[in-house]
Motif scaffolding. Structure first.
Motif, PDB file in Angstrom:
ATOM      1  N   PRO A  51       0.813  -1.230   0.000  1.00  0.00           N
ATOM      2  CA  PRO A  51       0.000   0.000   0.000  1.00  0.00           C
ATOM      3  C   PRO A  51       0.840   1.271   0.000  1.00  0.00           C
ATOM      4  N   ILE A  52       1.964   1.282   0.706  1.00  0.00           N
ATOM      5  CA  ILE A  52       2.837   2.464   0.702  1.00  0.00           C
ATOM      6  C   ILE A  52       3.419   2.690  -0.686  1.00  0.00           C
ATOM      7  N   ILE A  54       2.063   1.828  -3.499  1.00  0.00           N
ATOM      8  CA  ILE A  54       0.983   2.312  -4.370  1.00  0.00           C
ATOM      9  C   ILE A  54       0.782   3.812  -4.187  1.00  0.00           C
ATOM     10  N   LEU A  55       0.753   4.268  -2.926  1.00  0.00           N
ATOM     11  CA  LEU A  55       0.535   5.687  -2.658  1.00  0.00           C
ATOM     12  C   LEU A  55       1.693   6.550  -3.163  1.00  0.00           C
ATOM     13  N   ILE A  56       2.901   6.007  -3.163  1.00  0.00           N
ATOM     14  CA  ILE A  56       4.061   6.763  -3.631  1.00  0.00           C
ATOM     15  C   ILE A  56       4.119   6.801  -5.151  1.00  0.00           C
ATOM     16  N   ILE A  58       1.709   6.137  -7.509  1.00  0.00           N
ATOM     17  CA  ILE A  58       0.593   6.678  -8.294  1.00  0.00           C
ATOM     18  C   ILE A  58       0.880   8.113  -8.748  1.00  0.00           C
ATOM     19  N   PRO A  59       1.201   9.062  -7.834  1.00  0.00           N
ATOM     20  CA  PRO A  59       1.506  10.421  -8.325  1.00  0.00           C
ATOM     21  C   PRO A  59       2.761  10.480  -9.179  1.00  0.00           C
ATOM     22  N   PHE A  84      -5.565  12.195 -10.561  1.00  0.00           N
ATOM     23  CA  PHE A  84      -5.224  11.752  -9.215  1.00  0.00           C
ATOM     24  C   PHE A  84      -6.483  11.504  -8.387  1.00  0.00           C
ATOM     25  N   CYS A  87      -8.068   8.340  -9.611  1.00  0.00           N
ATOM     26  CA  CYS A  87      -7.286   7.181  -9.165  1.00  0.00           C
ATOM     27  C   CYS A  87      -7.591   6.821  -7.716  1.00  0.00           C
ATOM     28  N   LEU A  88      -7.762   7.824  -6.863  1.00  0.00           N
ATOM     29  CA  LEU A  88      -8.102   7.546  -5.469  1.00  0.00           C
ATOM     30  C   LEU A  88      -9.471   6.874  -5.361  1.00  0.00           C
ATOM     31  N   CYS A  91      -9.140   3.365  -6.661  1.00  0.00           N
ATOM     32  CA  CYS A  91      -8.402   2.529  -5.700  1.00  0.00           C
ATOM     33  C   CYS A  91      -9.351   1.906  -4.672  1.00  0.00           C
ATOM     34  N   ILE A 134      -4.440  -1.251 -10.300  1.00  0.00           N
ATOM     35  CA  ILE A 134      -4.312   0.208 -10.217  1.00  0.00           C
ATOM     36  C   ILE A 134      -3.378   0.737 -11.297  1.00  0.00           C
TER      37      ILE A 134
END
Length: 263
Positions: A51-52, A54-56, A58-59, A84, A87-88, A91, A134
């Motif tokens: 998950p970390i 993915i969050l890093i 994606i942007p 963005f 995408c959230l 997700c 994703i």
């Protein structure tokens, strides 16, 4: 020289000739995104929290796709914001659908390839499936956002006095065309990459129920649905972001001109 290297060189030459500076930046965008995907795979294999990652990433991937592939900063900025946000939303949808589908992991078709190898490498196959879904949907979402923003910006440039209502109506008209082409691209891409597996199902006399419960098919079909939903959400959000951004930019210009005149 390998075939892949030759095709990469041909792609770079054609993008440079046809696209000029934008084509060169788009080519480097493709290379950087490829390296980012390889890096994501390596980090996952090293046991980094998915998950970390993915969050890093994606942007990072959206910024690489949009800002390097677009020559206009206004288009790129609004495309990034809308992509963005979409995408959230996607997700959350992906996490819920993947949990309900329970289609993560390896299907029986991979059995012969993995004979003698451990199928429990200590990785979370569920989160890997989420990450794959994703990152697969990112490209379609970013492409739709750039297409919408570019079209609306050109309309605004050629008709600066257009009202917000008419601009929104133009955005809806552009969105209908973008939706049609994007959906066809996604669907035909799926059938093209999945044709050999469809032949496998047919020659082995799979029933419809067996196909619909097959992990490989379910994962691919879900990715297609995520991409389509992402594109559908991108159309109105891109229109709203761009119209508001243009109004804000015009009000700032008017305020600056009034300030300069008063001085």
């Amino acid at each position: 020289m390998s075939t892949l290297t030759a095709l990469i060189i041909v792609l770079a030459i054609l993008m440079t000739i046809i696209g000029g500076e934008t084509g060169i930046r788009s080519f480097f965008s493709v290379l950087i995104n490829t390296l980012l995907l390889i890096l994501v795979a390596m980090l996952i294999s090293w046991g980094i929290n998915i998950p970390i990652l993915i969050l890093i990433f994606i942007p990072l991937k959206l910024a690489t796709i949009i800002f390097l592939g677009t020559h206009d900063y206004t288009v790129a900025k609004n495309s990034f914001y809308s992509s963005f946000l979409v995408c959230l939303i996607v997700c959350v949808l992906i996490i819920g659908c993947q949990w309900l589908a329970q289609a993560a992991g390896l299907g029986p078709e991979a059995g012969e390839v993995l004979v003698g190898l451990s199928q429990m490498p200590g990785l979370n196959y569920g989160m890997i499936a989420v990450a794959v879904a994703i990152f697969s949907a990112l490209g379609a979402i970013a492409e739709a956002a750039v297409a919408m923003s570019s079209g609306l910006l050109e309309i605004k440039k050629h008709n600066p006095d257009i009202s917000r209502k008419n601009l929104m109506a133009s955005g809806n008209a552009i969105g209908n065309d973008v939706l049609g082409t994007a959906m066809n691209t996604i669907l035909f891409g799926m059938f093209g990459s999945f044709l050999s597996l469809f032949l496998w199902y047919y020659r082995l006399n799979y029933t419809l129920g067996e196909v619909l419960n097959e992990k490989l098919f379910v994962n691919e079909a879900l990715i297609i649905m995520y991409s389509l939903i992402g594109v559908i959400l991108t159309v109105p959000l891109s229109t709203i972001f761009l119209t508001k951004g243009m109004e804000k930019h015009e009000s700032e210009k008017k305020h600056e001109s009034r300030k300069s005149n008063s001085n």
